[in-house]
Design a protein around this motif. Structure first.
Motif, PDB file in Angstrom:
ATOM      1  N   TRP A  22      20.011  10.930  -5.863  1.00  0.00           N
ATOM      2  CA  TRP A  22      20.962  11.962  -6.276  1.00  0.00           C
ATOM      3  C   TRP A  22      20.250  12.951  -7.178  1.00  0.00           C
ATOM      4  O   TRP A  22      19.450  12.558  -8.031  1.00  0.00           O
ATOM      5  N   ILE A  23      20.518  14.225  -6.961  1.00  0.00           N
ATOM      6  CA  ILE A  23      20.008  15.286  -7.817  1.00  0.00           C
ATOM      7  C   ILE A  23      21.205  16.060  -8.353  1.00  0.00           C
ATOM      8  O   ILE A  23      22.332  15.861  -7.891  1.00  0.00           O
ATOM      9  N   LEU A  24      20.977  16.945  -9.295  1.00  0.00           N
ATOM     10  CA  LEU A  24      22.033  17.817  -9.799  1.00  0.00           C
ATOM     11  C   LEU A  24      21.780  19.234  -9.326  1.00  0.00           C
ATOM     12  O   LEU A  24      20.633  19.700  -9.326  1.00  0.00           O
ATOM     13  N   MET A  25      22.861  19.887  -8.932  1.00  0.00           N
ATOM     14  CA  MET A  25      22.755  21.277  -8.500  1.00  0.00           C
ATOM     15  C   MET A  25      23.869  22.092  -9.143  1.00  0.00           C
ATOM     16  O   MET A  25      24.956  21.586  -9.401  1.00  0.00           O
ATOM     17  N   ALA A  26      23.568  23.351  -9.388  1.00  0.00           N
ATOM     18  CA  ALA A  26      24.557  24.329  -9.828  1.00  0.00           C
ATOM     19  C   ALA A  26      24.619  25.362  -8.712  1.00  0.00           C
ATOM     20  O   ALA A  26      23.724  26.198  -8.592  1.00  0.00           O
TER      21      ALA A  26
END
Length: 112
Positions: A22-26
């Protein structure tokens, strides 16, 4: 409370068993941290851990996105030395030092 605290072997096994990270994205932007040698990509094995990290930043625009292992070790992410990031932070949590991998080191460990 579900907190990821990993040693190297545990992290690699967990990535393989979950078949991705899992990664974080905006929006369309990938969340990265500044590191000594450029940018570092934080990754998590659990969606909840990624969400807790984002919440700790008080940045509610960040969303966890799943990246299948086959894509993650492929050309778009770890397939070649990325100009976007030079290190990968394994399951960072606030107040703890995460495992840090170079792109080539993590690629080699995940391909085994």
């Amino acid at each position: 409370m579900n907190v990821e605290v990993f040693g190297d072997k545990d992290f690699i096994e967990s990535v393989h068993s979950s078949n991705g990270i899992w990664i974080l994205m905006a929006g369309k932007a990938i969340y990265m941290l500044e590191a000594e040698n450029g940018n570092a990509l934080p990754v998590w094995v659990l969606k909840d851990s990624a969400q807790k990290f984002a919440y700790g930043l008080r940045d509610h625009k960040l969303s966890p996105i799943f990246v299948p292992l086959s894509n993650f070790v492929g050309a778009a992410w770890l397939g070649a030395e990325s100009e976007k990031f030079g290190e990968v932070l394994a399951s960072p949590t606030h107040g703890r030092v995460p495992l840090v991998y170079s792109v080539s080191e993590l690629r080699a460990k995940l391909k085994t």
